[in-house]
Design a protein around this motif. Structure first.
Motif, PDB file in Angstrom:
ATOM      1  N   ALA A 153       9.388  10.524   2.151  1.00  0.00           N
ATOM      2  CA  ALA A 153       8.671  10.955   0.576  1.00  0.00           C
ATOM      3  C   ALA A 153      10.450   9.900   0.084  1.00  0.00           C
ATOM      4  O   ALA A 153      11.209   9.068   1.184  1.00  0.00           O
ATOM      5  CB  ALA A 153       9.164  11.783   0.582  1.00  0.00           C
ATOM      6  N   ARG A 154       9.605   9.223  -1.368  1.00  0.00           N
ATOM      7  CA  ARG A 154      10.529   8.444  -1.750  1.00  0.00           C
ATOM      8  C   ARG A 154      11.131   9.272  -3.005  1.00  0.00           C
ATOM      9  O   ARG A 154      10.677   9.875  -3.481  1.00  0.00           O
ATOM     10  CB  ARG A 154       9.535   7.643  -2.718  1.00  0.00           C
ATOM     11  CG  ARG A 154      10.228   5.927  -3.413  1.00  0.00           C
ATOM     12  CD  ARG A 154       9.213   5.187  -4.024  1.00  0.00           C
ATOM     13  NE  ARG A 154       8.524   5.657  -4.469  1.00  0.00           N
ATOM     14  CZ  ARG A 154       7.277   5.486  -4.618  1.00  0.00           C
ATOM     15  NH1 ARG A 154       6.660   4.119  -3.819  1.00  0.00           N
ATOM     16  NH2 ARG A 154       6.667   6.125  -5.533  1.00  0.00           N
ATOM     17  N   PRO A 196       4.750   8.072  -2.871  1.00  0.00           N
ATOM     18  CA  PRO A 196       5.733   8.639  -3.101  1.00  0.00           C
ATOM     19  C   PRO A 196       5.202   9.302  -1.796  1.00  0.00           C
ATOM     20  O   PRO A 196       6.802   9.638  -1.718  1.00  0.00           O
ATOM     21  CB  PRO A 196       5.660   9.637  -4.137  1.00  0.00           C
ATOM     22  CG  PRO A 196       4.312  10.422  -4.828  1.00  0.00           C
ATOM     23  CD  PRO A 196       3.514   9.443  -4.112  1.00  0.00           C
ATOM     24  N   ARG A 197       4.454   9.597  -0.981  1.00  0.00           N
ATOM     25  CA  ARG A 197       4.686  10.449   0.493  1.00  0.00           C
ATOM     26  C   ARG A 197       4.145  10.108   1.082  1.00  0.00           C
ATOM     27  O   ARG A 197       2.807   9.846   1.206  1.00  0.00           O
ATOM     28  CB  ARG A 197       4.914  12.222  -0.301  1.00  0.00           C
ATOM     29  CG  ARG A 197       5.316  12.877   1.106  1.00  0.00           C
ATOM     30  CD  ARG A 197       5.871  13.969   0.579  1.00  0.00           C
ATOM     31  NE  ARG A 197       5.179  14.592  -0.677  1.00  0.00           N
ATOM     32  CZ  ARG A 197       3.916  16.227  -0.005  1.00  0.00           C
ATOM     33  NH1 ARG A 197       3.512  16.155   1.119  1.00  0.00           N
ATOM     34  NH2 ARG A 197       3.427  16.613  -1.012  1.00  0.00           N
ATOM     35  N   PHE A 198       4.446  10.616   2.671  1.00  0.00           N
ATOM     36  CA  PHE A 198       2.799   9.908   4.018  1.00  0.00           C
ATOM     37  C   PHE A 198       3.903  10.517   5.265  1.00  0.00           C
ATOM     38  O   PHE A 198       5.290  11.261   4.788  1.00  0.00           O
ATOM     39  CB  PHE A 198       3.479   8.304   3.906  1.00  0.00           C
ATOM     40  CG  PHE A 198       4.055   7.884   4.491  1.00  0.00           C
ATOM     41  CD1 PHE A 198       4.112   7.212   5.726  1.00  0.00           C
ATOM     42  CD2 PHE A 198       5.013   6.558   3.622  1.00  0.00           C
ATOM     43  CE1 PHE A 198       5.085   6.709   6.523  1.00  0.00           C
ATOM     44  CE2 PHE A 198       6.178   6.023   4.521  1.00  0.00           C
ATOM     45  CZ  PHE A 198       6.382   6.085   5.892  1.00  0.00           C
ATOM     46  N   ASP A 238       4.774  -0.448   7.145  1.00  0.00           N
ATOM     47  CA  ASP A 238       5.725  -1.672   6.872  1.00  0.00           C
ATOM     48  C   ASP A 238       6.763  -1.517   5.346  1.00  0.00           C
ATOM     49  O   ASP A 238       6.449  -1.684   4.551  1.00  0.00           O
ATOM     50  CB  ASP A 238       4.863  -3.137   6.529  1.00  0.00           C
ATOM     51  CG  ASP A 238       5.628  -4.325   6.183  1.00  0.00           C
ATOM     52  OD1 ASP A 238       6.840  -4.456   6.862  1.00  0.00           O
ATOM     53  OD2 ASP A 238       5.477  -4.776   4.976  1.00  0.00           O
ATOM     54  N   ILE A 239       7.474  -0.230   6.087  1.00  0.00           N
ATOM     55  CA  ILE A 239       8.666   0.445   5.360  1.00  0.00           C
ATOM     56  C   ILE A 239       9.376   1.035   6.410  1.00  0.00           C
ATOM     57  O   ILE A 239       9.947   0.649   7.051  1.00  0.00           O
ATOM     58  CB  ILE A 239       7.690   1.574   4.294  1.00  0.00           C
ATOM     59  CG1 ILE A 239       8.285   1.662   3.837  1.00  0.00           C
ATOM     60  CG2 ILE A 239       7.642   2.447   5.659  1.00  0.00           C
ATOM     61  CD1 ILE A 239       7.585   0.923   2.855  1.00  0.00           C
ATOM     62  N   VAL A 270       0.529  -1.528   0.246  1.00  0.00           N
ATOM     63  CA  VAL A 270       0.097  -0.105  -0.296  1.00  0.00           C
ATOM     64  C   VAL A 270       1.127   1.142   0.050  1.00  0.00           C
ATOM     65  O   VAL A 270       0.895   2.201  -0.635  1.00  0.00           O
ATOM     66  CB  VAL A 270      -0.650  -0.355   1.606  1.00  0.00           C
ATOM     67  CG1 VAL A 270      -1.545   1.096   1.141  1.00  0.00           C
ATOM     68  CG2 VAL A 270      -1.628  -1.061   1.429  1.00  0.00           C
ATOM     69  N   ILE A 271       1.753   1.159   0.882  1.00  0.00           N
ATOM     70  CA  ILE A 271       2.638   2.486   1.130  1.00  0.00           C
ATOM     71  C   ILE A 271       3.401   2.337  -0.357  1.00  0.00           C
ATOM     72  O   ILE A 271       3.606   3.675  -0.658  1.00  0.00           O
ATOM     73  CB  ILE A 271       4.012   2.134   2.182  1.00  0.00           C
ATOM     74  CG1 ILE A 271       2.706   1.912   3.270  1.00  0.00           C
ATOM     75  CG2 ILE A 271       4.821   3.748   1.804  1.00  0.00           C
ATOM     76  CD1 ILE A 271       2.814   3.179   3.932  1.00  0.00           C
ATOM     77  N   GLU A 272       3.897   2.010  -1.061  1.00  0.00           N
ATOM     78  CA  GLU A 272       4.489   1.875  -1.949  1.00  0.00           C
ATOM     79  C   GLU A 272       3.571   2.324  -3.087  1.00  0.00           C
ATOM     80  O   GLU A 272       4.446   3.125  -4.274  1.00  0.00           O
ATOM     81  CB  GLU A 272       5.113   0.393  -2.277  1.00  0.00           C
ATOM     82  CG  GLU A 272       6.092   0.340  -2.005  1.00  0.00           C
ATOM     83  CD  GLU A 272       7.197  -1.298  -2.425  1.00  0.00           C
ATOM     84  OE1 GLU A 272       6.629  -1.839  -3.180  1.00  0.00           O
ATOM     85  OE2 GLU A 272       8.557  -1.278  -2.017  1.00  0.00           O
TER      86      GLU A 272
END
Length: 312
Positions: free
Chosen positions: A273-274, A20-22, A157-158, A15-17
């Motif tokens: 952020a990624r 680009p940002r959370f 989960d990151i 989900v997170i992936e």
């Protein structure tokens, strides 16, 4: 501490992936005070589902009247499938509470992770500098999904890489209330999630210091803890200045001002952020920066720090 306060719902990596940002803490609203909600930023104008389940109900709600935003918002309530991996370790049925999406779904619809729920809403709950996002909380199935409080702590989960920053950057985007810097994104590989590091090496999340508090995440935030869990009153600093006190992953900011090129601004918006999405956002409704301007950010003690409430 109650049982609910010791539980954590972990949002799955898959989900997170998709975002680009959370952020867990970058908001003045109660659910974010202690990381009981997560904001997921799609950057596409479409709110995609972060859960598998069945839509129980949708509701339109009023929100603060702001010239730049809608005067109404929406809540999408989803009964989460027991097999959704984010429910691992929670031994009771869960409901997801999703905000800031104009629903294209209705009661009884089955949805899966990644399904479009509708267009994101430019909500009156947002500060002018806040980008559209999907707000996500979890509650026990029998809890009222429309109350402001009552959610379960959220983790991701990151892995989050702490990235040192020297306070310098160049403006690459501007708006009526913000200026986005290119730093420290240049040091982050494209697929890695990262956040600005405190001087102690902790990834920092939140509105520094225009909101009352923020978060000090560990590199591994799967269990909702941080490296400071168990440490009472661990001091955090940034750019050589003490900025707050961490208890677990929750941070109470101290009284400081944020300066950009020597002049006080409202604050800094910090998030996870990624890759190239990691850039410090200056919150500066009273100042304008031209694209290409080199900026040096500094922090000083303050007797009158800027603190915004939910009505600003």
């Amino acid at each position: 501490m109650t049982e609910r306060e010791t539980e954590t719902v972990t949002v799955p990596r898959e989900v997170i992936e998709r975002y680009p940002r959370f952020s867990l803490y970058n908001s003045p609203y109660p659910a974010h005070d202690r990381g009981y909600a997560i904001d997921l930023y799609p950057g596409t104008g479409i709110g995609i589902s972060p859960v598998d389940g069945v839509v129980r109900e949708t509701r339109t709600v009023g929100c603060p009247d702001r010239q730049y935003a809608s005067d109404h918002d929406h809540v999408i309530v989803v009964d989460v499938d027991a097999g959704w991996s984010g429910a691992a370790g929670v031994d009771r049925p869960l409901t997801a509470r999703i905000l800031h999406v104009d629903p294209a779904v209705r009661s009884g619809d089955r949805i899966s992770v990644g399904d479009p729920l509708g267009s994101t809403v430019r909500s009156g709950f947002f500060g002018r500098w806040v980008d559209d996002h999907v707000h996500l909380e979890f509650r026990e199935r029998e809890a009222n999904p429309f109350r402001a409080s009552g959610s379960i702590r959220v983790a991701a989960d990151i892995d989050v890489e702490p990235v040192p920053w020297n306070g310098r950057g160049t403006v690459i985007e501007t708006g009526p209330a913000h200026a986005l810097l290119d730093a420290p994104a240049e040091s982050v590989p494209d697929r890695e999630y990262a956040a600005v590091a405190s001087d102690e090496g902790m990834p920092i999340d939140g509105g520094l210091t225009h909101y009352a508090g923020g978060g000090a995440l560990s590199r591994d935030v799967r269990d909702g803890s941080s490296r400071s869990d168990g440490d009472v009153g661990q001091d955090l600093s940034l750019l050589g200045r003490r900025i707050g006190t961490a208890s677990g992953r929750n941070v109470s900011w101290t009284d400081v001002d944020v300066l950009a090129n020597g002049e006080r601004i409202t604050g800094m918006s910090l998030f996870v952020a990624r890759g190239s999405s990691l850039g410090v956002k200056l919150v500066c409704p009273d100042r304008h920066f031209e694209i290409g301007t080199d900026v040096r950010v500094s922090i000083r003690e303050s007797r009158n720090p800027i603190r915004l409430d939910v009505g600003q």
